[in-house]
Design a protein around this motif. Sequence first.
Motif, PDB file in Angstrom:
ATOM      1  N   VAL A  71      19.620  16.624  86.078  1.00 51.00           N
ATOM      2  CA  VAL A  71      20.635  17.160  85.475  1.00 51.00           C
ATOM      3  C   VAL A  71      20.704  17.190  87.156  1.00 51.00           C
ATOM      4  N   LEU A 114      24.242  20.546  76.283  1.00 48.16           N
ATOM      5  CA  LEU A 114      23.278  19.020  76.099  1.00 48.16           C
ATOM      6  C   LEU A 114      23.209  18.374  75.190  1.00 48.16           C
ATOM      7  N   GLN A 125      13.446  11.668  79.126  1.00 49.46           N
ATOM      8  CA  GLN A 125      13.801  12.289  80.142  1.00 49.46           C
ATOM      9  C   GLN A 125      15.409  12.707  80.364  1.00 49.46           C
ATOM     10  N   VAL A 126      15.609  14.239  80.993  1.00 48.07           N
ATOM     11  CA  VAL A 126      16.826  14.531  81.004  1.00 48.07           C
ATOM     12  C   VAL A 126      17.365  14.400  82.599  1.00 48.07           C
ATOM     13  N   SER A 169      30.316  21.199  80.030  1.00 51.00           N
ATOM     14  CA  SER A 169      29.752  21.992  81.273  1.00 51.00           C
ATOM     15  C   SER A 169      31.064  23.115  81.972  1.00 51.00           C
ATOM     16  N   LEU A 218      15.382  20.723  84.558  1.00 49.75           N
ATOM     17  CA  LEU A 218      15.156  21.485  83.197  1.00 49.75           C
ATOM     18  C   LEU A 218      15.087  22.974  82.616  1.00 49.75           C
ATOM     19  N   SER A 219      13.401  23.371  83.259  1.00 50.78           N
ATOM     20  CA  SER A 219      12.530  24.259  83.130  1.00 50.78           C
ATOM     21  C   SER A 219      13.210  25.772  83.125  1.00 50.78           C
ATOM     22  N   SER A 220      14.172  25.283  83.887  1.00 49.49           N
ATOM     23  CA  SER A 220      15.448  26.924  84.445  1.00 49.49           C
ATOM     24  C   SER A 220      16.454  26.866  83.899  1.00 49.49           C
ATOM     25  N   PHE A 221      16.230  26.000  82.093  1.00 50.59           N
ATOM     26  CA  PHE A 221      17.149  26.596  81.224  1.00 50.59           C
ATOM     27  C   PHE A 221      16.789  27.404  80.369  1.00 50.59           C
TER      28      PHE A 221
END
Length: 107
Positions: free
Chosen positions: A82, A69, A79-80, A39, A104-107
């Motif tokens: 971050v 990831l 599920q992850v 990262s 994670l939806s922002s990735f």
Amino acid sequence: MHSFGYRLNTIATVACFLLAILCSLASLSDYFNVPSVNSHIEVLKVNRFRKQLSGNDEVSLTFNISMDLQSAFTWNTKQVFVFVAAEYDTVKNCLNQVTVLIPLSSF
Ligand SMILES: *[C@@H]1O[C@H](CO)[C@@H](O)[C@H](O)[C@H]1NC(C)=O
């Protein structure tokens, strides 16, 4: 001797035994997976930094986060989560910690 109930019991027992073996193998296969995530994070902009009436500081930052990831996602991943954890010191406190959960939806 070979009644319906007896046969049903035998089939259910064998099915449960096979299911237990499959579940054990599935758990075992993921046990040896050690994800290594690379990262990079940098603060692009400090949008707002102000002191609230309660005495707390409020800051709004814009980050540039890039990470791989791929190794964290296996067939057994449900599920992850971050998050970014930042530590800094001020004159008043020697250790301040902030944690930001990133959807994670922002990735
Ligand atoms: C964010 O970082 C990546 C590499 O880490 C870089 O390629 C990209 O240009 C950066 N984006 C901005 C807006 O600085």
